[in-house]
Design a protein around this motif. Structure first.
Motif, mmCIF file in Angstrom:
data_model
loop_
_atom_site.group_PDB
_atom_site.id
_atom_site.type_symbol
_atom_site.label_atom_id
_atom_site.label_comp_id
_atom_site.label_asym_id
_atom_site.label_seq_id
_atom_site.Cartn_x
_atom_site.Cartn_y
_atom_site.Cartn_z
ATOM 1 N N TYR A 63 -8.695 -41.208 11.572
ATOM 2 C CA TYR A 63 -9.671 -41.146 12.649
ATOM 3 C C TYR A 63 -11.005 -40.743 12.044
ATOM 4 O O TYR A 63 -11.102 -39.748 11.336
ATOM 5 N N GLY A 64 -12.029 -41.516 12.309
ATOM 6 C CA GLY A 64 -13.326 -41.272 11.718
ATOM 7 C C GLY A 64 -14.234 -40.432 12.587
ATOM 8 O O GLY A 64 -13.911 -40.064 13.705
ATOM 9 N N VAL A 65 -15.362 -40.113 12.014
ATOM 10 C CA VAL A 65 -16.401 -39.400 12.740
ATOM 11 C C VAL A 65 -17.565 -40.350 12.939
ATOM 12 O O VAL A 65 -17.655 -41.391 12.299
ATOM 13 N N ALA A 66 -18.449 -39.974 13.827
ATOM 14 C CA ALA A 66 -19.609 -40.823 14.128
ATOM 15 C C ALA A 66 -20.368 -41.125 12.842
ATOM 16 O O ALA A 66 -20.573 -40.250 12.004
ATOM 17 N N GLY A 67 -20.755 -42.360 12.701
ATOM 18 C CA GLY A 67 -21.545 -42.752 11.543
ATOM 19 C C GLY A 67 -20.759 -43.529 10.497
ATOM 20 O O GLY A 67 -21.358 -44.151 9.633
ATOM 21 N N ASN A 68 -19.432 -43.477 10.536
ATOM 22 C CA ASN A 68 -18.690 -44.218 9.517
ATOM 23 C C ASN A 68 -17.788 -45.295 10.096
ATOM 24 O O ASN A 68 -16.902 -45.791 9.418
ATOM 25 N N LEU A 69 -18.036 -45.699 11.340
ATOM 26 C CA LEU A 69 -17.211 -46.744 11.951
ATOM 27 C C LEU A 69 -17.346 -48.069 11.196
ATOM 28 O O LEU A 69 -16.357 -48.776 11.001
ATOM 29 N N ARG A 70 -18.530 -48.396 10.742
ATOM 30 C CA ARG A 70 -18.733 -49.652 9.998
ATOM 31 C C ARG A 70 -17.869 -49.662 8.732
ATOM 32 O O ARG A 70 -17.231 -50.670 8.417
ATOM 33 N N SER A 71 -17.798 -48.544 8.048
ATOM 34 C CA SER A 71 -16.963 -48.463 6.848
ATOM 35 C C SER A 71 -15.487 -48.566 7.199
ATOM 36 O O SER A 71 -14.708 -49.187 6.468
ATOM 37 N N LEU A 72 -15.099 -47.968 8.312
ATOM 38 C CA LEU A 72 -13.705 -48.050 8.741
ATOM 39 C C LEU A 72 -13.314 -49.487 9.070
ATOM 40 O O LEU A 72 -12.202 -49.922 8.748
ATOM 41 N N VAL A 73 -14.218 -50.227 9.677
ATOM 42 C CA VAL A 73 -13.948 -51.629 9.999
ATOM 43 C C VAL A 73 -13.821 -52.446 8.713
ATOM 44 O O VAL A 73 -12.960 -53.322 8.611
ATOM 45 N N LYS A 74 -14.632 -52.139 7.698
ATOM 46 C CA LYS A 74 -14.521 -52.833 6.414
ATOM 47 C C LYS A 74 -13.157 -52.574 5.774
ATOM 48 O O LYS A 74 -12.539 -53.492 5.222
ATOM 49 N N VAL A 75 -12.693 -51.340 5.844
ATOM 50 C CA VAL A 75 -11.376 -51.005 5.299
ATOM 51 C C VAL A 75 -10.301 -51.744 6.075
ATOM 52 O O VAL A 75 -9.357 -52.292 5.482
ATOM 53 N N TYR A 76 -10.421 -51.807 7.401
ATOM 54 C CA TYR A 76 -9.454 -52.511 8.242
ATOM 55 C C TYR A 76 -9.358 -53.980 7.839
ATOM 56 O O TYR A 76 -8.272 -54.530 7.669
ATOM 57 N N ARG A 77 -10.497 -54.623 7.640
ATOM 58 C CA ARG A 77 -10.503 -56.035 7.256
ATOM 59 C C ARG A 77 -9.919 -56.235 5.857
ATOM 60 O O ARG A 77 -9.221 -57.212 5.596
ATOM 61 N N ALA A 78 -10.208 -55.302 4.952
ATOM 62 C CA ALA A 78 -9.645 -55.390 3.602
ATOM 63 C C ALA A 78 -8.124 -55.254 3.647
ATOM 64 O O ALA A 78 -7.406 -55.965 2.921
ATOM 65 N N VAL A 79 -7.619 -54.380 4.501
ATOM 66 C CA VAL A 79 -6.175 -54.213 4.642
ATOM 67 C C VAL A 79 -5.556 -55.484 5.212
ATOM 68 O O VAL A 79 -4.484 -55.909 4.764
ATOM 69 N N GLU A 80 -6.226 -56.115 6.178
ATOM 70 C CA GLU A 80 -5.730 -57.388 6.725
ATOM 71 C C GLU A 80 -5.597 -58.437 5.623
ATOM 72 O O GLU A 80 -4.575 -59.112 5.525
ATOM 73 N N ARG A 81 -6.643 -58.573 4.811
ATOM 74 C CA ARG A 81 -6.615 -59.576 3.737
ATOM 75 C C ARG A 81 -5.521 -59.245 2.717
ATOM 76 O O ARG A 81 -4.809 -60.136 2.242
ATOM 77 N N TYR A 82 -5.376 -57.967 2.389
ATOM 78 C CA TYR A 82 -4.357 -57.550 1.430
ATOM 79 C C TYR A 82 -2.961 -57.828 1.992
ATOM 80 O O TYR A 82 -2.088 -58.328 1.282
ATOM 81 N N TRP A 83 -2.742 -57.490 3.262
ATOM 82 C CA TRP A 83 -1.452 -57.706 3.917
ATOM 83 C C TRP A 83 -1.088 -59.194 3.886
ATOM 84 O O TRP A 83 0.024 -59.569 3.539
ATOM 85 N N ARG A 84 -2.050 -60.044 4.231
ATOM 86 C CA ARG A 84 -1.800 -61.486 4.207
ATOM 87 C C ARG A 84 -1.483 -61.950 2.786
ATOM 88 O O ARG A 84 -0.577 -62.758 2.565
ATOM 89 N N GLY A 85 -2.222 -61.434 1.827
ATOM 90 C CA GLY A 85 -1.960 -61.805 0.435
ATOM 91 C C GLY A 85 -0.564 -61.399 -0.010
ATOM 92 O O GLY A 85 0.122 -62.148 -0.707
ATOM 93 N N MET A 86 -0.131 -60.219 0.411
ATOM 94 C CA MET A 86 1.209 -59.774 0.056
ATOM 95 C C MET A 86 2.276 -60.635 0.732
ATOM 96 O O MET A 86 3.296 -60.949 0.130
#
Length: 68
Positions: free
Chosen positions: A2-25
């Motif tokens: 759970y993030g704090v205000a100001g880092n939601l954009r970074s959290l979304v980037k991590v989420y998308r990276a996890v999606e791509r990694y999951w698909r690759g796996m």
């Protein structure tokens, strides 16, 4: 996480990276997986979704805690 205000954009980037990694796996699990399309992956995601990032401390609450 759970993030704090100001880092939601970074959290979304991590989420998308996890999606791509999951698909690759999933694609690397077998010879047939090499043809896993995004549509098929999205169907898998509907059955077993990733948790979306949430702001635990929104801007409003963060401002209330800030002392100047």
């Amino acid at each position: 996480y759970y993030g704090v205000a100001g880092n939601l954009r970074s959290l979304v980037k991590v989420y998308r990276a996890v999606e791509r990694y999951w698909r690759g796996m999933l694609r690397s699990r077998s010879w047939a997986g090499g043809h896993l399309t995004w549509d098929a992956f999205n169907q898998i995601k509907e059955r077993t979704p990733l948790l979306k990032p949430k702001l635990r401390l929104p801007y409003r609450e963060l401002q209330a805690l800030a002392v100047l």
